[in-house]
Scaffold this active site. Sequence first.
Site, PDB file in Angstrom:
ATOM      1  N   LYS A  61       0.844  -1.212   0.000  1.00 12.40           N
ATOM      2  CA  LYS A  61       0.000   0.000   0.000  1.00 12.40           C
ATOM      3  C   LYS A  61       0.870   1.249   0.000  1.00 12.40           C
ATOM      4  CE  LYS A  61      -3.720  -2.609   2.144  1.00 12.40           C
ATOM      5  NZ  LYS A  61      -4.435  -3.031   3.360  1.00 12.40           N
ATOM      6  N   GLN A 121      -4.521  -1.600   9.624  1.00  9.85           N
ATOM      7  CA  GLN A 121      -4.409  -2.926   9.015  1.00  9.85           C
ATOM      8  C   GLN A 121      -4.963  -3.993   9.963  1.00  9.85           C
ATOM      9  OE1 GLN A 121      -3.192  -3.460   5.804  1.00  9.85           O
ATOM     10  NE2 GLN A 121      -3.911  -5.563   6.083  1.00  9.85           N
ATOM     11  N   ASP A 150     -10.894   2.697   4.309  1.00  6.10           N
ATOM     12  CA  ASP A 150     -11.336   1.314   4.084  1.00  6.10           C
ATOM     13  C   ASP A 150     -12.859   1.178   4.053  1.00  6.10           C
ATOM     14  OD1 ASP A 150      -9.335  -0.547   3.621  1.00  6.10           O
ATOM     15  OD2 ASP A 150      -8.829  -0.777   5.744  1.00  6.10           O
TER      16      ASP A 150
END
Length: 295
Positions: A59, A103, A126
């Site tokens: 990422k 994460q 997200d």
Amino acid sequence: MNEIDNARPPASRRIDGKALAAAIRAELKRAVQNADFCPGLAVVRVGDDAASQSYVAAKIRACAEVGFASRHIALCAEAGEQALLDEIEALNRDEAIHGILVQLPLPPGFDETRVISAIDPAKDADGFHPLNVGRLLIGLDAPIPCTPKGILRLLDSEGVALKGKRAVVIGRSNIVGKPIAQLLCARDATVTICHSKTRDLADEVRRADIIVAAVGRAGFVRPEWIKPGAIIIDVGINRNGTGKIVGDVAPECFERAEAMTPVPGGVGPMTVAMLLENTWELARRNSNPLQRGAD
Ligand code: NAD
């Protein structure tokens, strides 16, 4: 037909996520060059899970490629939940940061719901914040979780008409199964969600025009379950006995499908591209007061 290698399926049946993701990154790079702001993404990782480390590295690399600013914050598991919440609070206040991602999974002892809920919903790259999950469910504008968003983009790129189609989603996680089922339903597919307690899974899958497999078990979906001509999206990322990355769908399914995503090179690169796109959209919205609250 001879046995098919999952890494090299027939070109006509292979849905090329790697190429589509590269095209999306190139488009974002051009957009950033022409913008008067620089999107900023913060990626927060806790603990030393090897898979998480490699996903975060990918990422951060992708941010650099398209010209986004990025910040990688790594905490050790012993730092504890309050230290993580403090980092999130600082990022919420930081005007250079438009997208925040924690994460998952977090180490044992961390309350994922509390942590995700601490992210400012306007910086939720997200799309996992409960407020955004709810907004998506009732059809309001919200960041769409990256993997499901990438799946829809892959289906659209193949020109797959969803209206009235039977879709079977295998898996009901918050990050893949539930949101992709919701998105397919919103696009007028008739959706069945299957999970670990589903009876006669093979029968459910046999009826499907579109199959999304998000189970986390190598080669779990068998070719004899596939209706000839079905479209298969393989979300799984598993390591087989030799350490190779393989999907949830047995490679032989390529022979029955109209089209199928390979693993690697299917859904994975699209997830990262959609994270960039979400960050770009959040940055555009929050760096232009005229667009704030416009939804
Ligand atoms: P998860 O473990 O949270 O959920 C797995 C789901 O599979 C559960 O809902 C469970 O009910 C279902 N399941 C388990 N056994 C089953 C059975 N025998 N029959 C039917 N259903 C069964 O996993 P997740 O986070 O949704 O991820 C699923 C897979 O997708 C994993 O391999 C993960 O690594 C991968 N993944 C890939 C991407 C990507 O970008 N490609 C993104 C997220 C997850």
